[in-house]
Scaffold this active site. Structure first.
Site, mmCIF file in Angstrom:
data_model
loop_
_atom_site.group_PDB
_atom_site.id
_atom_site.type_symbol
_atom_site.label_atom_id
_atom_site.label_comp_id
_atom_site.label_asym_id
_atom_site.label_seq_id
_atom_site.Cartn_x
_atom_site.Cartn_y
_atom_site.Cartn_z
ATOM 1 N N SER A 1 32.966 37.394 39.369
ATOM 2 C CA SER A 1 32.344 38.052 40.529
ATOM 3 C C SER A 1 30.975 38.628 40.191
ATOM 4 O O SER A 1 30.722 39.041 39.056
ATOM 5 C CB SER A 1 33.225 39.197 41.010
ATOM 6 N N GLU B 1 45.327 31.244 38.337
ATOM 7 C CA GLU B 1 45.346 32.703 38.413
ATOM 8 C C GLU B 1 46.228 33.169 39.578
ATOM 9 O O GLU B 1 46.964 34.144 39.470
ATOM 10 C CB GLU B 1 43.919 33.214 38.606
#
Lengths: 371, 388, 371, 388
Positions: free
Chosen positions: B136, B251
């Protein structure tokens, strides 16, 4: 180790079933029957028997296909998609499983008749508004060498068309399971006018005579025989409900792609997208519980209770959500009788109650988890 | 008489665990305090924790399904199931948790060269090197492919400048794998490379972010003229998004697993409910039952997806379902645990420990690794094929 | 007939309160206090007292502004919006209402001190993890002309800073309410490290002596005095929680309008729009219950129980939804301590438990409705 | 001694009700079978029903808040509250239900001329003329302004052709008020007129639509060269959308009222729950409690909005909230009643009557009069000001 994936035989069975059902039992068939006031379809059941479905849990020595519980779930799941009408769960799953626990020639003979489709069964347990086998009060009083049955049963699914009844009644020291013909003297069957247009009945027993021959398993020990049968029935019903969820969901997603409002397909509206996606997730999770229940039943049908309750609890919640979203997302048309969604909604409601509602099964799981 | 090889494996494993798992490691704990993360700066909380890690690493049991050559035990899916069952039977703690195991491992095993696997994986398996993840960036939110951190091509290395956010435990990690823009012109998904950076190699700084739970599991991470040798790339140049997408799927399944309670944390609600049975009201009990029903079914779904993967049917976009359902469940479970705790749960480190901190931590579950909203949009568009 | 609309005085009171609170008690003030490890703010309470808030339920003859329960709710609602720290509910609402039931000079004196802000009170009821006044076990044993108090209280909100405590304890034939100074010998106060950074304490009582003078109302009849006080406190807390919901919701809607993702404001995403709209609807419905509780209390504070439970039950559910949606819609930033949403989430959780959780109040309503 | 005028009103009303409400009308019923709809073809189900209607009509109590001149009793808001309280005390049935009361009345009172009010309202108040509503058209769904039914200007009349759908009880109505496009060119909201049509005046045909509940409360209605005199318009030509919008707001509040249980139907869940207490499980009880809590609060909200309206603060777009919350609640309540009924509720006209039919009927609540989705969008855009 059994895998939580459909194996090749199961996939083939599902494909074959889908092919047959789309052709022989589309929802329009149920609609025709409903309009004609007919709740059972012996001819189609014969065809299903020829496909080996009536004998799915009957040993090969009795002419069955003996495919096992997971396979029975696969068939029930496909039946749910088109709301196919048949005594599959009552006869081929519940009665066959019960009879199979009894290792004698008479039971084998009965199983053969189930497998051929010549005889159908219904399970008469409920006496109040909720499923509660342990709480059965109907009396089977010892009388000479036999018994006299007196009492009332309700919500006997497939009861109006059944040739034989499995009746749970209270004897001196417990519960006993009777296997009697539906036309025995003193048995009075009132067909119920069910919202799902399927067969169910209220049955009264007035001094119905039963001999020791009519007892399935041991006197006062019905549950040895009945518990695996109920487990199997609940699992198949959960599978049918999940097929129903898939059927309703598929109609809904198709509609979202087609229908335009304010100039665009309504499937472009993100709020509907997320609700549809959520519903798909719920169905996907429930499918795992169904698959697992089948595997656990095939391992040992008498200890699969928690897995089965999980399947029925999840299937109930999911089916109710699926039909609610189905009607709402279709708008007005979903509310009309001319459209099929109403049939799904009504069947979901009936299935939600049959063989124990969400709460019944959630409580079983809670009990097993210690709270 | 022939012995089923799986039964033989189980017997042997059970024996080994009985002899090698220290008593102190048999409490099934999975709290911030009990987890062993490993890494160069790791300080073991007890001798038992150290011994347990070393013994497991020697057998490959920190990464049981990785190939033996890379530090694993090379277990099959069936053996893995047995491994978890037997660990569960003893309530054995996981010997090692790490982003290297969960994230770098799968990426390298799938996209890495044999040399890279040999170089990077065994230290992860032994708990010697701790990794973190640099995905991110500030302001990008759910739009992960919106990468501004830039790697300038300097012949034998990239010169990396930029900033990452929500880098979990970056302040404690030794290495970071990061998405870096290596082409200024190409479109969003074709300009990103997946690079491996030594955080102690210069040019990398971290700053912890304090969260509402009072702790700082996340960091901001700054790159200032960090030099990354050209061989420290996974997959091809400008094709890092493929690696990232693969890992995102992975994930999601992992995060969902936490939610479904397949990891140690899952037992918590059941235990709390049993402990507070007497004080539990009807509404709480009904909600807890619903949660338990969903928990069991989601757990089975995770198992099903693993079995499907073994059968060659990858979950792909459907993994978004696991992530969504698992994390929403986990949030709900912790809400119920707070409710069950009453006023005891309203104190930091009160009579029921860090329950409030754990509860607040779960609020991030449905945000990190893709928000629930993004998961639903993935299902809607890519699984259901709805337009938009 | 009292209308379910804010009247002119109430609207003016709300405007004035908002003006003061935005200035004197923004969320940043709570943050500063939290960072400094401070849980009470006597100076601001003095200012609030000067505005007439401390005496909102104190008769004018004792120096109060005597504005009534609906007005108290208005103030609490505004306080909730900015998470203002004060002993308003404990002292100005609960203690003042309790003391007001006692028609004597001593009570009037105590009320005057509450109104001036010179003395603050806390209510010590809880002994277990849930609110259960009827279940109080702490003993007040008769001893000569007085009593000896022994036992433990927890979750005494505003208890660490309070000058006086209202303590509920069991006497020979019922429950008795004591009004004692917090520094009396044998009273040991441990400040709790609360997640909302507000004042609450665990207090132990070791052979604390109390005289007949310290008893509020009649011995063995605490509820005559305490019930109206608890009703008023619950209503004000519900109002505060609804203000909190409005505060969190406003931040969230503002964020939806500003924040861009994938090139557009996230407030354009219909799924978020519908969730925000749903939350607004919930807040709007809860606001009616708050307004109604105030009106019913003003009519007769001793019989407003159902109206108050409705307000607290709805406010609890609404506030929890508001902060959950608030955090989720803000994404990562909502999870950081640097952002204010976490303060709202933590306060909502504490308020959810204080003076009875959702379930406690829903059960009250169910009991009143006969099921 | 002065008597509060409201107390005096209450005393007088209580007296009047005691003397005039027939015993058979004191069962509080609000089922399809018990409702009196009135109209030219109405057949009273009992003498008591006829007497009750006549007595109420004579006092203006079928439309208590309408002006006396138009057949009402001219009650103030406070008096209206007392009226409902006293009716409730006796469990008195509503003497008359009709779309004329709910919809035409408010439209004419707000937009009609004095002559129109005198002509149309008193027959409605006396239950002599039954009205229905012609809004929706096939395929338009939630896009109500998408009107294709056309009225051609023929000097002294319009010649109306087209089709309406979901016209409630059109097969039993005497008159219909309908949205008709009176301008082919103007934009959507400026081409519609609000016309009043005599259904027995020629050119109007109806066909009932069978619903999933087994009954046909809705119809398709066809207009073929129906001639509508020019004076049979409410408001101005081409400004019918203003009337429609006003009525939509009104309709939302009305539909919500049903959901919140302020009408007779609302008592049902509580009664069912009490009846089945013994068989009710923990989950059902918890859900029923939640439903009851919400029901009470939504009921208060309806009261609040009425009080606000009296104070001059119209609900406007916020009425979408009432419609949404009230109808969703009602659906949930009927789900719970089905659950509480177990297998008895699964039969058409079984031991618990038409519970299944009532349940299925509620599914339309969140569709008719604007779907829940449209209501949420109205709140989102017009109340919260979110973009799009």
């Amino acid at each position: 180790m059994a895998k939580l994936v459909m194996n090749e035989e199961e996939t083939m069975l599902a494909d074959m079933a889908r092919g047959f059902l789309d052709d022989a039992c589309p929802v329009s068939k149920l609609r025709e029957m409903r309009d004609a006031g007919v709740t059972s379809d012996a001819a189609t059941w014969k065809e299903m028997a020829d496909l080996g479905w009536a004998g799915v849990l009957v040993p090969e020595e009795a002419g069955g296909s003996d495919m096992g519980f997971a396979a029975a779930n696969v068939i029930a799941h496909e039946m749910g998609k088109t709301l196919a009408v048949s005594p599959f769960i009552s006869s081929a799953v519940i009665a066959a499983t019960a009879l199979r626990q009894v290792n004698d020639a008479r039971a084998l003979g009965a199983l053969a008749k189930i497998a051929s489709g010549d005889v159908t069964y219904a399970l008469a347990v409920d006496e109040g508004i909720k499923f509660d086998p342990e709480g059965v009060q109907m009396e089977a009083k010892a009388d000479g060498n036999g018994f006299r049955l007196n009492g009332k049963k309700q919500f006997v699914v497939d009861g109006a068309s059944a040739d034989r009844l499995l009746v749970l009644a209270r004897t001196a020291d417990g519960l006993t399971l009777f296997d009697i013909p539906a036309d025995r003297v003193g048995v009075n069957c009132d067909a119920s006018n069910m919202i799902d247009a399927r067969d169910a009945a209220r049955i009264t027993f007035e001094d119905v005579e039963a001999t020791g021959e009519d007892v399935l398993g041991a006197v006062d020990n019905a549950m040895d025989i009945l518990k695996p049968a109920i487990n199997a029935g609940q699992a198949a019903l959960a599978a049918e409900m999940t097929g129903l969820s898939v059927g309703a969901f598929t109609m809904t997603v198709d509609y979202l792609k087609e229908r335009k409002q304010f100039g665009v397909e309504i499937g472009r509206f993100q709020a509907l997208q997320h609700r549809a996606a959520h519903l798909w997730c719920e169905i996907e999770v429930t499918s795992s519980a169904i698959l697992n229940a089948g595997r656990k039943l095939d391992e040992d049908s008498s200890v699969a209770e928690t897995a089965v309750s999980l399947a029925k609890a999840r299937a109930t919640q999911t089916a109710i959500l699926a039909v609610q979203e189905g009607v709402q997302m279709h708008g007005g048309i979903g509310m009309t009788d001319a459209f099929d969604m109403g049939f799904y909604m009504k069947r979901a409601r009936v299935s939600a109650e049959w063989l124990g509602d969400y709460s019944y099964h959630a409580e079983k799981i809670a009990a097993e988890r210690g709270f | 008489m022939t012995v089923n090889p799986l039964d033989a494996f189980r017997a042997e494993l059970r024996d080994w665990l009985a002899q090698n798992c220290p008593e102190e490691m048999r409490d099934g704990l999975m709290t911030e305090e009990s987890i062993c993360w490993g890494g160069k700066d790791w300080v073991f909380t007890s001798d038992a924790q150290r011994v347990w890690l070393e013994r497991c690493a020697a057998k490959g049991y920190t990464v049981p399904t990785w190939p033996v050559a890379y530090g694993g035990a090379g277990l099959s899916r069936d053996q893995e199931k047995i491994f978890h069952e037997e660990m569960g039977r003893l309530d054995a703690r996981s010997p090692l948790q790490s982003f290297g195991i969960w994230m770098l491992g799968p990426a390298l095993l799938h996209f890495g060269t044999h040399e890279q696997k040999l170089q990077y994986l065994p230290p992860v398996a032994r708990g010697e090197v701790r990794w973190c993840q640099g995905y991110s960036e500030p302001g990008a939110g759910s739009d992960l492919a919106n990468v501004q951190t830039h790697g300038e091509d300097k012949g034998d290395h990239w010169l990396v400048n930029g900033q990452k956010i929500w880098t979990s435990y970056a302040d404690k990690a030794d290495w970071i794998f990061a998405l870096v823009r290596t082409d200024r012109e190409a479109p969003k998904h074709k300009c990103i490379s997946f690079l491996l950076l030594d955080m102690k190699g210069g040019g990398v700084e971290t700053r912890p972010i304090k969260m509402i739970s009072g702790v700082s599991p996340f960091c901001e991470t700054f790159f200032t003229d960090a030099k990354i040798p050209k061989e420290q790339i996974v997959g091809e140049v400008n094709r890092g998004w493929d690696v990232a997408k693969y890992l995102l799927t992975h994930e999601r399944e992992m995060i969902s697993g936490g939610g479904a309670g397949l990891s140690g944390g899952g037992r918590a609600l059941g235990a709390v409910i049993k402990d507070t049975m007497d004080e539990m009201d009807a509404t709480l009990r009904a909600d807890a039952m619903r949660c338990e029903v969903n928990s069991l079914a989601i757990g089975l779904t995770l198992e099903r997806y693993k079995d499907q993967a073994e059968a060659g049917q990858g979950a792909g976009d459907a993994s978004a379902m696991l992530k969504y359902m698992g994390t929403e469940l986990n949030k709900q479970r912790h809400e119920l645990m707070m409710n069950a705790g009453g006023s005891d749960a309203l104190e930091w480190d009160g009579p029921v420990g860090n329950r409030a901190g754990d509860w607040l931590r779960t609020k991030a579950n449905s945000i990190e690794g893709g928000t629930s909203e993004v998961m639903l949009s993935i299902v809607s568009r890519r699984v259901l094929g709805l337009p938009g």
